[in-house]
Scaffold this active site. Sequence first.
Site, PDB file in Angstrom:
ATOM      1  CD  GLU A 109      64.758  32.274  32.868  1.00 36.13           C
ATOM      2  OE1 GLU A 109      65.729  32.761  32.286  1.00 36.13           O
ATOM      3  OE2 GLU A 109      64.644  32.308  34.099  1.00 36.13           O
ATOM      4  CB  SER A 148      64.970  32.464  40.856  1.00 37.24           C
ATOM      5  OG  SER A 148      65.541  32.701  42.108  1.00 37.24           O
ATOM      6  CG  HIS A 176      62.772  31.020  37.049  1.00 42.06           C
ATOM      7  ND1 HIS A 176      63.590  31.990  36.539  1.00 42.06           N
ATOM      8  CD2 HIS A 176      62.345  31.487  38.259  1.00 42.06           C
ATOM      9  CE1 HIS A 176      63.662  32.986  37.389  1.00 42.06           C
ATOM     10  NE2 HIS A 176      62.919  32.712  38.433  1.00 42.06           N
ATOM     11  CG  ASN A 204      66.785  36.112  38.155  1.00 46.65           C
ATOM     12  OD1 ASN A 204      66.071  37.077  37.884  1.00 46.65           O
ATOM     13  ND2 ASN A 204      66.389  35.151  38.955  1.00 46.65           N
TER      14      ASN A 204
END
Length: 725
Positions: A461, A428, A449, A499
């Site tokens: 992702e 991540s 991801h 993130n």
Amino acid sequence: MDSRTKGKTVMEVGGDGVAVITLINPPVNSLSFDVLYNLKSNYEEALSRNDVKAIVITGAKGKFSGGFDISGFSEIQKGTMKEPKVGFISIDIITDLLEAARKPSVAAIDGLALGGGLELSMACHARISTPGAQLGLPELQLGVIPGFGGTQRLPRLVGLTKALEMILTSKPVRAEEGHSLGLIDAVVPSAELLTTARRWALDIVERRKPWITSLLKTDKLPPLGEAREILKFARGQTRKQAPNMKHPLMCLDALEMGIVSGPRVGLEKEAEVGSQVISLDTTKGLIHVFFSQRGTVKVPGVTDRGLMPRKIKKVAIIGGGLMGSGIATALILSNYPVILKEVNEKFLEAGIGRVKANLQSRVRKGSMSKEKFEKTMSLLKGSLDYESFRDVDMVIEAVIENISLKQQIFADLEKYCPQHCILASNTSTIDLNKIGERTKSQDRIVGAHFFSPAHVMPLLEIVRTNHTSAQVIVDLLDVGKKIKKTPVVVGNCTGFAVNRMFFPYTQAAMFLVERGADPYLIDSAVSKFGMPMGPFRLCDLVGFGVAIATATQFIENFPERTYKSMIIPLMQEDKRAGEATRKGFYLYDDKRKAKPDPELKKYIEKARSISGANVDPKLVKLSEKEIIEMTFFPVVNEACRVFAEGIAVKAADLDIAAIMGMGFPPYRGGIMFWADSIGSKYIYSRLDEWSKTYGDFFKPCAFLAERGSKGAPLSAPVEQARSRL
Ligand SMILES: C[C@H](O)CC(=O)SCCNC(=O)CCNC(=O)[C@H](O)C(C)(C)COP(=O)(O)OP(=O)(O)OC[C@H]1O[C@@H](n2cnc3c(N)ncnc32)[C@H](O)[C@@H]1OP(=O)(O)O
């Protein structure tokens, strides 16, 4: 077809006296104004011709219609298209010309009839459908209301309660259910659809079948008092579930008007409300999301090269923890055979147990049969070594975030997997170039991801490095589609898009609390804004272990703009690590219900003394609006960096990433769309002011400074940016 026109209809009159009008506007035969005006002309002709006794409406190529052409709303919003007179389509054409005609109409529904498509069919005097066809009024999901008579005809055909359920949830029903509800008159195989519809239409002419005008039906409507009670309840629920949106309540107004004052007045109200909702900000946001979501699979330089996805027949997953087992669940649910590898029997058993539990919860909820459960589980095989990896087409590594471990795994994979095999990592945060340092075939390395829980969360992702081949991206986009995820292709950097954009969100919240703001008020303001929960409740949910690990990556990579707070580490020292330990920013009871904890103050004060921060009277008394600005403008700032660096190709991809990865409210259109609705100038000026008072955490990036100084939209394409993709 003229290149300027969007779609058409064609009419063919058979020797039996039935005129068949076909809606043609690929790919879903949406009802553009061109299609609707053509339909009107066809009707006028059919009604005037002596050789036409009845009319059948159908859609080309196995689809009746996906509803009104949604791009028409965008054009009306932008002012590039003029809206027709209010009620022209729904009253003048659909009701007065079609439904009130002297000749009957039958809808022959293949595949789907959604929104305006279903509404058009409901104005016909009968509906014949193919098995499994999707029938629904999903307009509220787009921020609009059923505007071609759906608020009036659906309750009259299926009853008020069912109509409310279908409209308020936007969920379609299948033809078979539609038949039992009274929405569909007959379900027949595709090959018999047109002949049945033609015969049915002639039977109506001959009075062998009833000539039903949906708008005038009353038998399914409850008595007025009961209807009012049902609507009152629906309003209450709607206010609770969609507190920031006006259009669902406006839709209920139209529905109620028809029940109280009659369907004609109801139609007029629907037309008036239908026109008003188009200009609501929430509607603009939702329509933007509709097209942006479909746009994520269009990646310049990748999907425009004519590459076809290769068939992925078998997938291996390394690591059966929470993420690995969730990914395995998502894959076997879409019929991919999966090998799950773990380091020992105990971990393997636990991993397979998690997959089983994920599926069993579906069986318990009734959404999966026992047989399907057995069949799905049979697609999963466990393994303790790489021998079974010799014929896999894709591997997804999902072990803990440890760089050297991942490097070793990727080097091993190269030895055991076939040459064509895709080597994906579910990391991540970690840079994929680092993970692949000991691997030769760099073009096969890619990030996949997933978000936790991987079998539930809709976003995937797809992270590409400078070396990842376009073919690998095309393959992964196809897998994403098959497992029903919305993929967003992004470039390689710490935290990728989601993130990275959201790391300042929690940090801003910590900053405010150390300066005296109330964490519970922050959570409440953020929830009211439309996030599923506030930043503190979210930290409790993901657990402080994860929160610290992620923060560490950011502190290492972006030290100049990281706000370091000790609140979480101090709590963790006291074994308060979030919801799992029943104590974090909140206290949790047996049912995991959160309640504020007066003890929290102690940790905040201690953290304050370590950081040397002072309580700032201005920040103690922040309004909800100011809380939102101070927590989300830093997110916008980071999103601008991500965009300017070419990590995302389109601003709209960041909108989808924010909505699907972090729960940003879709009706605000996503992070960049929302920012543009506020204006870059204002956002820049606020961040600039805060950075002067509170430091570099708030400092606007060069991209934001440049666009803000001109008041230019943040979402406009970045021309000069060096794409990392
Ligand atoms: C006045 C009226 O009451 C108002 C209305 O009718 S509003 C419209 C109501 N209808 C809807 O909400 C349905 C929206 N569409 C869908 O849910 C899905 O597209 C579908 C179930 C019809 C098909 O799904 P699927 O096969 O997965 O294809 P999907 O990728 O979504 O769509 C294919 C293409 O059709 C387009 N499309 C689908 N429905 C459309 C519509 N109603 N208008 C314009 N374009 C539409 C998509 O944008 C996409 O275009 P692209 O290929 O250029 O990206």
